[in-house]
Design a protein around this motif. Structure first.
Motif, mmCIF file in Angstrom:
data_model
loop_
_atom_site.group_PDB
_atom_site.id
_atom_site.type_symbol
_atom_site.label_atom_id
_atom_site.label_comp_id
_atom_site.label_asym_id
_atom_site.label_seq_id
_atom_site.Cartn_x
_atom_site.Cartn_y
_atom_site.Cartn_z
ATOM 1 N N VAL A 95 -16.869 -86.219 -33.237
ATOM 2 C CA VAL A 95 -18.104 -85.087 -33.293
ATOM 3 C C VAL A 95 -18.622 -84.576 -32.042
ATOM 4 C CG1 VAL A 95 -20.257 -84.500 -34.328
ATOM 5 C CG2 VAL A 95 -18.766 -86.404 -35.620
ATOM 6 N N TRP A 96 -17.880 -83.401 -31.735
ATOM 7 C CA TRP A 96 -18.286 -82.769 -30.437
ATOM 8 C C TRP A 96 -19.556 -82.208 -30.282
ATOM 9 C CZ3 TRP A 96 -15.243 -84.051 -26.461
ATOM 10 C CH2 TRP A 96 -15.082 -83.007 -25.328
ATOM 11 N N TRP A 97 -20.497 -82.735 -30.051
ATOM 12 C CA TRP A 97 -21.850 -82.099 -30.008
ATOM 13 C C TRP A 97 -22.056 -81.281 -28.421
ATOM 14 C CZ3 TRP A 97 -25.434 -82.261 -33.640
ATOM 15 C CH2 TRP A 97 -25.382 -83.209 -34.731
ATOM 16 N N ARG A 98 -22.361 -80.071 -28.478
ATOM 17 C CA ARG A 98 -22.687 -79.448 -27.295
ATOM 18 C C ARG A 98 -23.855 -78.674 -27.204
ATOM 19 N NH1 ARG A 98 -19.597 -81.896 -24.451
ATOM 20 N NH2 ARG A 98 -18.800 -80.124 -22.664
ATOM 21 N N THR A 99 -24.608 -78.629 -25.978
ATOM 22 C CA THR A 99 -25.630 -77.999 -25.614
ATOM 23 C C THR A 99 -25.487 -76.534 -25.498
ATOM 24 O OG1 THR A 99 -26.777 -79.731 -24.850
ATOM 25 C CG2 THR A 99 -27.761 -77.809 -24.174
ATOM 26 N N ASP A 100 -26.243 -75.603 -26.025
ATOM 27 C CA ASP A 100 -26.239 -74.048 -25.817
ATOM 28 C C ASP A 100 -26.117 -73.768 -24.425
ATOM 29 O OD1 ASP A 100 -26.076 -71.288 -25.808
ATOM 30 O OD2 ASP A 100 -27.971 -71.158 -27.370
ATOM 31 N N PRO A 101 -25.192 -73.192 -23.978
ATOM 32 C CA PRO A 101 -25.350 -72.944 -22.398
ATOM 33 C C PRO A 101 -26.382 -71.718 -21.974
ATOM 34 C CG PRO A 101 -22.754 -72.571 -23.390
ATOM 35 C CD PRO A 101 -23.697 -72.836 -24.370
ATOM 36 N N TYR A 102 -26.729 -71.039 -23.097
ATOM 37 C CA TYR A 102 -27.730 -70.007 -22.778
ATOM 38 C C TYR A 102 -29.055 -70.641 -23.109
ATOM 39 C CZ TYR A 102 -24.977 -65.803 -21.927
ATOM 40 O OH TYR A 102 -24.101 -64.708 -21.393
ATOM 41 N N CYS A 103 -29.072 -71.775 -23.492
ATOM 42 C CA CYS A 103 -30.425 -72.428 -23.771
ATOM 43 C C CYS A 103 -31.544 -72.293 -22.938
ATOM 44 C CB CYS A 103 -30.383 -73.689 -24.436
ATOM 45 S SG CYS A 103 -31.835 -74.432 -25.090
ATOM 46 N N LYS A 104 -32.489 -71.949 -23.158
ATOM 47 C CA LYS A 104 -33.951 -71.650 -22.189
ATOM 48 C C LYS A 104 -34.721 -72.894 -22.017
ATOM 49 C CE LYS A 104 -33.682 -66.632 -23.038
ATOM 50 N NZ LYS A 104 -34.428 -65.550 -23.521
ATOM 51 N N HIS A 105 -34.524 -73.907 -22.704
ATOM 52 C CA HIS A 105 -35.258 -75.063 -22.682
ATOM 53 C C HIS A 105 -34.497 -76.237 -23.454
ATOM 54 C CE1 HIS A 105 -38.593 -77.810 -22.262
ATOM 55 N NE2 HIS A 105 -38.959 -77.791 -23.325
ATOM 56 N N VAL A 106 -33.988 -77.401 -22.149
ATOM 57 C CA VAL A 106 -33.167 -78.342 -22.850
ATOM 58 C C VAL A 106 -33.717 -79.443 -22.743
ATOM 59 C CG1 VAL A 106 -30.891 -79.611 -22.422
ATOM 60 C CG2 VAL A 106 -31.053 -77.146 -22.089
ATOM 61 N N LEU A 107 -33.835 -80.368 -23.662
ATOM 62 C CA LEU A 107 -34.612 -81.688 -23.557
ATOM 63 C C LEU A 107 -33.607 -82.751 -22.900
ATOM 64 C CD1 LEU A 107 -36.439 -81.816 -27.072
ATOM 65 C CD2 LEU A 107 -37.350 -80.919 -24.790
ATOM 66 N N ASP A 108 -33.201 -82.801 -21.827
ATOM 67 C CA ASP A 108 -32.315 -83.380 -21.035
ATOM 68 C C ASP A 108 -32.594 -85.062 -21.143
ATOM 69 O OD1 ASP A 108 -33.505 -82.886 -17.606
ATOM 70 O OD2 ASP A 108 -34.413 -83.779 -19.309
ATOM 71 N N ASN A 109 -33.787 -85.499 -21.681
ATOM 72 C CA ASN A 109 -34.065 -86.788 -21.729
ATOM 73 C C ASN A 109 -33.837 -87.227 -23.176
ATOM 74 O OD1 ASN A 109 -34.872 -87.224 -18.996
ATOM 75 N ND2 ASN A 109 -36.928 -86.585 -19.555
ATOM 76 N N ASP A 110 -33.199 -86.273 -24.159
ATOM 77 C CA ASP A 110 -33.041 -86.604 -25.348
ATOM 78 C C ASP A 110 -31.670 -85.960 -25.915
ATOM 79 O OD1 ASP A 110 -33.683 -87.427 -27.828
ATOM 80 O OD2 ASP A 110 -34.548 -85.534 -28.428
ATOM 81 N N GLY A 111 -30.626 -86.538 -24.963
ATOM 82 C CA GLY A 111 -29.182 -86.242 -25.402
ATOM 83 C C GLY A 111 -28.783 -84.615 -25.330
ATOM 84 N N GLY A 112 -29.725 -83.721 -24.585
ATOM 85 C CA GLY A 112 -29.179 -82.599 -24.405
ATOM 86 C C GLY A 112 -29.793 -81.640 -25.613
ATOM 87 N N ASP A 113 -30.666 -82.009 -26.472
ATOM 88 C CA ASP A 113 -30.957 -80.915 -27.482
ATOM 89 C C ASP A 113 -31.541 -79.476 -26.745
ATOM 90 O OD1 ASP A 113 -30.475 -82.748 -29.128
ATOM 91 O OD2 ASP A 113 -32.490 -83.179 -30.079
ATOM 92 N N GLY A 114 -31.265 -78.507 -27.407
ATOM 93 C CA GLY A 114 -31.789 -77.295 -27.033
ATOM 94 C C GLY A 114 -33.037 -76.926 -27.742
#
Length: 620
Positions: A95-114
């Motif tokens: 399961v290849w989870w990826r963060t949106d490259p254009y995301c304007k707010h990334v929760l980097d302490n939560d696995g990269g959720d946008g």
């Protein structure tokens, strides 16, 4: 950017591509559209709070150009999301989870959720006018270390708390070190994981817009340091690297070069020749200027955008598409917002960086002046007076790019030159290690400050210089604000210089002018003098005299551009700046007509008095 209207069948339903424009998460009334570039994907789903993180529910439709999109009714602002990508280059059982490259707010302490973000903010009715280049005074600032409290890094609100103090100092532009999201709690900011994201420790898009709004209310422009010479962070398995699984030559994927051009000393270099990557970087630059309403960009390490090995005069290793990318961005800014400044950190003293794109230049409005820095640094740090080279000081004052003084930003400190990570220290510490608060360190570091504010160029100081911060600077440290009271006279000295530089009292307009004549260079006695002017005349002509020797003069004769009385507007030896300064008389003087052969080639001459390691600024 043109998007297709293709659709795809999933089960019994037909999934249509989104008709919304833009990239990333695009809120609309009743839902959110998602668009992502992933040319080697075979299927992409978007999962989030809106579908209980289902990895099979919201399938994106291919647009047949490498882009995928879908409208998701019910997805709304504040909800978290990520993409799930399938690709021939990804194991089918993964399961290849990826963060949106254009995301304007990334929760980097939560696995990269946008986080879905809307561009809704009340900017108020106040109109901010960016100062013209010859009136700018820049204050370089690192958010985490500028004003931290207890054991927490500083954030955007902590800067707002000090805006009144900065305004009182006289600066009218803040240059923020990079605010892109990065892993961990501390960073200089030059390891960007997601360039559209704002580091969570600093705030979120709403807080950054509020900071910009507040700065503008104080009459302070905001310039942002952006990093386009490398992307990605190997500590993050959800970063831009290998976004859709493809990794030619075991490389870093679609956003990066996949040959020898990828390698920099800092991280993988983006592929400036790929249209989608060029668009990505261009979109990022314009987002900060348009959506966040900031007033300028400082491009980090442009030499590494334009050359594989970061070397000047190595055309065989140049990256033409990196050069053309910078031209494209600068052209767009000039056509839409010509009052907003772009500054290059190239550090190669290359005039082509500033030349207009029509003649082949990169089109930057200004660039960091490393030649000025090293010349002045060497002069004030030299341990003996005999080692101070006044001809190098002269050359630093005179150096410019083409004919425009404002095409260089000049400084005696910046983050690189004082950083612990670079084994560097603050200027007072470099002058006398372990005795940075000594008379010698204070006198000679303020010589450098005076040269910054009186030489042609856009002056810049690094946070804390104005109250004699010493030691070295680190991203996990903090400014010692108690020094503002302890060395209040040094603060006053900087404030005085800034006000004269900005023609606060309408009698030093020449310090905002293009013209300079270094008419007196005494390398034996370490005295230098120069004339600054805009149009010339009363309230315009300025003469600056700098004594870089450890001796005073009661009567020292030199040339002046005009006759009559010249008034002392600044004397750095005044004991109001420090009780142990000598208060040597820098008296007002009367210039008489003289033989130019006997007065530095000037039509008039006068006597002045000046203290050791001191500066006088005179005008009529």
């Amino acid at each position: 950017m043109v998007f297709s209207t293709a659709n795809v069948t999933s089960g019994m339903s037909v999934i249509q591509v989104s008709t919304q424009t833009g990239m990333g998460a695009i809120p609309y009334e009743g839902g959110t559209a998602f668009r992502v570039w992933a040319p080697f994907a075979s299927a992409i789903y978007v999962a989030g709070n809106f579908n209980n993180w289902s990895i099979t529910e919201n399938l994106l439709a291919p647009e047949n150009n490498g882009y995928w999109s879908v409208d998701v009714p019910g997805a709304k602002e504040g909800q978290n999301y990520r993409y799930v990508i399938q690709s021939p280059f990804i194991p089918s059982d993964s399961v290849w989870w990826r963060t949106d490259p254009y995301c304007k707010h990334v929760l980097d302490n939560d696995g990269g959720d946008g986080v879905i973000v809307t561009d809704q903010f009340d900017w108020g009715t106040n109109t901010f006018n960016m100062p013209v280049w010859n009136e700018l005074v820049i204050y370089e600032l690192h958010i985490a270390s500028f004003n931290r409290s207890e054991n927490k890094p500083g954030d955007l609100n902590s800067i707002i708390d000090k805006l009144g103090i900065l305004k009182d100092l006289g600066i009218n532009a803040i240059e923020l070190m990079p605010i892109f999201g990065f892993p961990g709690e501390y960073s200089l900011g030059y390891n960007p994981a997601f360039p559209f994201d704002i580091e969570s420790n600093y705030g979120d898009p709403g807080k950054f817009k509020n900071f910009v709004k507040k700065a503008h209310e104080f009459g302070i422009a905001v310039i942002l340091d952006v990093v386009y010479n490398h992307f990605g962070d190997k500590e993050l398995d959800y970063s831009l690297r290998r976004f859709d699984g493809w990794n030619q030559n075991n490389g870093d994927g679609i956003y990066f070069y996949n040959d020898q051009r990828v390698q920099t000393d800092f991280g993988p270099r983006p592929d400036y020749g790929r249209g989608e990557v060029r668009q990505y970087i261009r979109d990022n630059a314009l987002m900060w200027l348009e959506e966040y309403q900031i007033d300028g960009l400082r491009f980090d390490s442009t030499i590494n955008i334009r050359n594989i090995y970061g070397k000047n005069n190595e055309p065989v290793n140049d990256i033409p598409e990196g050069w053309s990318l910078m031209q494209w961005i600068n052209n767009e800014i000039d056509s839409k917002m010509p009052w907003k400044i772009t500054i290059a950190e190239d550090l190669q003293n290359n005039e082509w960086i500033n030349r207009n794109t029509g003649s082949g230049g990169a089109g930057f409005d200004s660039q960091w002046g490393s030649f000025f820095y090293y010349s002045i640094f060497n002069a004030v740090v030299a341990s003996t007076d005999s080692a101070r080279n006044m001809y190098s000081v002269r050359d630093a004052i005179l150096q410019r790019f083409e004919t425009d003084a404002w095409k260089r930003v000049i400084y005696s400190e910046n983050h690189d030159e004082v950083a612990e990570i670079n084994h560097k220290v603050r200027l007072p510490e470099a002058i006398w290690h372990g005795n940075a608060d000594s008379w010698f360190a204070r006198k000679r570091s303020t010589l450098a400050a005076a040269l910054v504010f009186t030489s042609p160029g856009i002056p810049m100081i690094f946070q804390g210089q104005e109250f004699l911060e010493w030691g070295n600077w680190s991203d996990s440290g903090t400014l010692d604000w108690s020094k503002k009271d302890k060395f209040s006279g040094i603060w006053d000295l900087y404030q005085s210089l800034i006000r004269l530089r900005r023609n606060w009292y309408n009698n030093t307009r020449g310090l905002r002018g293009q013209h300079v004549n270094v008419h007196h260079v005494n390398n034996n006695d370490k005295v230098i003098a120069f004339h600054r002017w805009d149009n010339g005349g009363l309230g315009d002509d300025v003469v600056v005299i700098i004594n870089m020797g450890d001796r005073f003069y009661d009567r020292y004769s030199l040339g002046f551009p005009g006759g009559g009385t010249w008034w002392v507007r600044f004397n750095s030896d005044w004991n109001g700046y420090s009780p142990d300064f000598g208060n040597h008389s820098g008296y007002d003087t009367f210039a008489n007509q003289s033989n130019p052969n006997d007065s530095d080639g000037m039509p008039f001459s006068a006597n002045i008095g000046i203290g050791p390691y001191s500066v006088l600024i005179l005008s009529q």
